[in-house]
Design a protein around this motif. Structure first.
Motif, mmCIF file in Angstrom:
data_model
loop_
_atom_site.group_PDB
_atom_site.id
_atom_site.type_symbol
_atom_site.label_atom_id
_atom_site.label_comp_id
_atom_site.label_asym_id
_atom_site.label_seq_id
_atom_site.Cartn_x
_atom_site.Cartn_y
_atom_site.Cartn_z
ATOM 1 N N UNK A 6 0.844 -1.192 0.000
ATOM 2 C CA UNK A 6 0.000 0.000 0.000
ATOM 3 C C UNK A 6 0.876 1.237 0.000
ATOM 4 N N UNK A 7 0.790 2.006 -1.080
ATOM 5 C CA UNK A 7 1.547 3.251 -1.178
ATOM 6 C C UNK A 7 0.708 4.390 -0.604
ATOM 7 N N UNK A 8 1.329 5.196 0.244
ATOM 8 C CA UNK A 8 0.625 6.322 0.847
ATOM 9 C C UNK A 8 1.513 7.551 0.821
ATOM 10 N N UNK A 30 -5.673 8.058 4.724
ATOM 11 C CA UNK A 30 -5.822 7.395 3.431
ATOM 12 C C UNK A 30 -6.966 7.981 2.614
ATOM 13 N N UNK A 31 -7.957 8.561 3.272
ATOM 14 C CA UNK A 31 -9.020 9.267 2.571
ATOM 15 C C UNK A 31 -8.819 10.760 2.798
ATOM 16 N N UNK A 311 -3.406 -7.864 -9.433
ATOM 17 C CA UNK A 311 -2.421 -8.207 -10.467
ATOM 18 C C UNK A 311 -1.042 -7.668 -10.136
ATOM 19 N N UNK A 312 -0.971 -6.416 -9.678
ATOM 20 C CA UNK A 312 0.332 -5.783 -9.440
ATOM 21 C C UNK A 312 0.861 -6.038 -8.040
ATOM 22 N N UNK A 313 -0.044 -6.421 -7.109
ATOM 23 C CA UNK A 313 0.360 -6.576 -5.716
ATOM 24 C C UNK A 313 0.481 -5.260 -4.994
ATOM 25 N N UNK A 314 -0.003 -4.172 -5.633
ATOM 26 C CA UNK A 314 0.104 -2.844 -5.033
ATOM 27 C C UNK A 314 -1.254 -2.145 -5.109
ATOM 28 N N UNK A 315 -1.751 -1.690 -3.968
ATOM 29 C CA UNK A 315 -3.021 -0.976 -3.936
ATOM 30 C C UNK A 315 -2.831 0.410 -4.553
ATOM 31 N N UNK A 316 -3.633 0.772 -5.548
ATOM 32 C CA UNK A 316 -3.403 2.054 -6.229
ATOM 33 C C UNK A 316 -3.884 3.244 -5.422
ATOM 34 N N UNK A 317 -3.333 4.396 -5.761
ATOM 35 C CA UNK A 317 -3.824 5.677 -5.266
ATOM 36 C C UNK A 317 -4.919 6.138 -6.230
ATOM 37 N N UNK A 318 -6.064 6.537 -5.687
ATOM 38 C CA UNK A 318 -7.193 6.981 -6.507
ATOM 39 C C UNK A 318 -7.353 8.496 -6.434
ATOM 40 N N UNK A 319 -7.605 9.113 -7.587
ATOM 41 C CA UNK A 319 -7.873 10.546 -7.673
ATOM 42 C C UNK A 319 -9.283 10.717 -8.221
ATOM 43 N N UNK A 320 -10.179 11.262 -7.421
ATOM 44 C CA UNK A 320 -11.587 11.397 -7.797
ATOM 45 C C UNK A 320 -11.971 12.873 -7.762
ATOM 46 N N UNK A 321 -12.107 13.455 -8.943
ATOM 47 C CA UNK A 321 -12.359 14.887 -9.047
ATOM 48 C C UNK A 321 -13.854 15.156 -9.158
ATOM 49 N N UNK A 322 -14.411 15.881 -8.188
ATOM 50 C CA UNK A 322 -15.824 16.273 -8.175
ATOM 51 C C UNK A 322 -16.759 15.069 -8.270
ATOM 52 N N UNK A 323 -16.369 13.939 -7.719
ATOM 53 C CA UNK A 323 -17.195 12.743 -7.859
ATOM 54 C C UNK A 323 -18.404 12.767 -6.929
ATOM 55 N N UNK A 335 -20.296 5.115 -1.392
ATOM 56 C CA UNK A 335 -19.019 5.279 -2.086
ATOM 57 C C UNK A 335 -17.878 5.413 -1.094
ATOM 58 N N UNK A 336 -18.050 6.260 -0.061
ATOM 59 C CA UNK A 336 -16.982 6.451 0.912
ATOM 60 C C UNK A 336 -16.660 5.147 1.639
ATOM 61 N N UNK A 337 -17.687 4.383 1.949
ATOM 62 C CA UNK A 337 -17.468 3.083 2.595
ATOM 63 C C UNK A 337 -16.696 2.147 1.680
ATOM 64 N N UNK A 338 -17.054 2.162 0.403
ATOM 65 C CA UNK A 338 -16.360 1.313 -0.584
ATOM 66 C C UNK A 338 -14.907 1.743 -0.736
ATOM 67 N N UNK A 339 -14.662 3.028 -0.764
ATOM 68 C CA UNK A 339 -13.298 3.527 -0.899
ATOM 69 C C UNK A 339 -12.449 3.123 0.306
ATOM 70 N N UNK A 340 -13.030 3.198 1.482
ATOM 71 C CA UNK A 340 -12.293 2.796 2.680
ATOM 72 C C UNK A 340 -11.932 1.316 2.625
ATOM 73 N N UNK A 341 -12.838 0.492 2.085
ATOM 74 C CA UNK A 341 -12.577 -0.947 2.024
ATOM 75 C C UNK A 341 -11.498 -1.308 1.010
ATOM 76 N N UNK A 342 -11.251 -0.417 0.035
ATOM 77 C CA UNK A 342 -10.195 -0.695 -0.949
ATOM 78 C C UNK A 342 -8.824 -0.752 -0.291
ATOM 79 N N UNK A 343 -8.644 0.033 0.767
ATOM 80 C CA UNK A 343 -7.397 -0.010 1.516
ATOM 81 C C UNK A 343 -6.314 0.918 1.026
ATOM 82 N N UNK A 344 -6.518 1.568 -0.128
ATOM 83 C CA UNK A 344 -5.508 2.476 -0.661
ATOM 84 C C UNK A 344 -5.811 3.917 -0.319
#
Length: 382
Positions: A6-8, A30-31, A311-323, A335-344
């Protein structure tokens, strides 16, 4: 998510980037929500983060256009990345009077932005993508190539080399190049184009299976059905890589008169399209309502984030503009709950703090205003 790296980002610094002469953020969550008025530079911060990985950034902007107009034409983005307890300093930017961006890792210059993929995978969803399903096929190919790059770091170079070889062939046809030169170049086009098509097809297949596996979960966004379609894929269906290369080479050879007259190559994976359906309705995504298209796109990006981790073994960083602005309160909370569960780590923007009321306590919020940042909600319980 504990099986994945997990990259932070723990620190982000911008210099001469768009409207930010200097800007620094110290990050602990993380959020992360960035709020402020339109034009304050929130999206510019997301764009800066998007340059901390391979590619041309979320706006695909010309490097010289990114520089602060009040500066000397240079810009830089620097970050401290915490990856499984190990800190790495990464950075990129444009020096005055140069045309290519430089990349540094722990103070050492490295060649090419692909090296950044060892430290961060970055995915994004921006308002400009809202017309993805109704826009030209080229937009969907570019979207698919970016999805593929997150899974296969070599894909970006592969696509670039393929497009360059196509341009060379078109130029040779226009200039009346010899059969020998054309044959040699067409062999290169066939090899690269076949590799690009196979990589895209693998991404579509993997992502489709990931979405299918998630269909039984009670997720807040509709599921998409995906297919890679085009004359090239139809004509080479079922063939192995070598046979596909041979078939493509024959298409190019036999199509020379037609391509010369058209001024471009009329056969190949550079004309393929990513087809997306609203699975529950068996309806093309482009015919769905505006709200359904947005929800489909969000679901697709979230499924790809899961696939990238797998696939990569690395949790991605997500950028969500005006979502968040386009969602009702219940779906926003989901959505916020889902994002938290992603772990990134996730960066979100919005004009109103109220859009982020449902964020979990471990999230933090910054106000971006007048080219400055201010922490207005600290993370708790993280």
């Amino acid at each position: 998510m504990t099986d994945f790296q997990t990259a932070q980002l723990t620190r982000l610094s911008l210099t001469g980037f768009r409207n930010h002469a200097t800007l620094s953020l110290t990050l602990s969550a993380r959020l992360v929500a960035l709020v402020g008025p339109n034009g304050a530079g929130k999206t510019n911060i997301l764009e800066a983060i998007s340059f901390l990985t391979a590619g041309r950034g979320l706006r695909r902007a010309t490097l010289s256009d990114i520089a602060d107009r009040q500066g000397d034409g240079s810009w830089s983005v620097a970050a401290t990345v915490l990856l499984d307890g190990m800190e790495t300093k990464i950075g990129t930017g444009l020096a005055p009077g140069t045309s290519g961006r430089k990349v540094r890792i722990d103070g050492e210059d490295v060649r090419g932005s692909e090296s950044l993929l060892d430290y961060m995978r970055v995915l994004w969803l921006v308002p400009a993508m809202d017309g993805l399903f109704t826009g030209p096929a080229s937009d969907r190919r570019r979207f698919l190539d970016r999805l593929t790059l997150a899974l296969d770091p070599a894909h970006g170079r592969r696509v670039s080399d393929f497009e360059n070889a196509l341009r060379q062939r078109n130029r040779l046809l226009d200039q009346g190049g010899s059969d020998a030169f054309l044959g040699a170049l067409e062999q290169q086009v066939a090899e690269l184009g076949t590799a690009v098509s196979i990589a895209r097809g693998e991404t579509v297949g993997l992502l489709g299976r990931m979405i299918f596996e998630q269909a039984e979960q009670d997720l807040p966004f509709p599921h998409a059905a995906l297919a890679l379609e085009g004359a090239f894929e139809a004509e080479t269906l079922g063939l192995g890589a070598s046979d596909r290369e041979d078939a493509f080479r024959r298409m190019l050879r036999d199509g020379r008169p037609r391509d010369r007259a058209a001024g471009r190559t009329l056969s190949g994976p550079h004309l393929s399209d990513l087809k997306v359906l609203h699975a529950a309705k068996a309806m093309p995504a482009g015919q769905s309502s505006t709200g359904e298209q947005k929800a489909l796109l969000i679901g697709l990006v979230l499924a790809h984030a899961d696939l990238t981790s797998k696939v990569s073994g690395m949790t991605p960083v997500l950028l969500l503009d005006e979502v968040a602005a386009h969602l009702d309160p219940d779906r926003r909370a989901a959505l916020f709950s889902r994002l938290q569960s992603l772990g990134g780590q996730v960066f979100m923007t919005g004009t109103d703090e109220a859009l982020f009321e449902a964020l979990p306590p471990a999230a933090e919020m910054f106000e971006i205003r007048d080219r400055q940042s201010r922490l207005i909600r600290a993370a708790s319980g993280s």
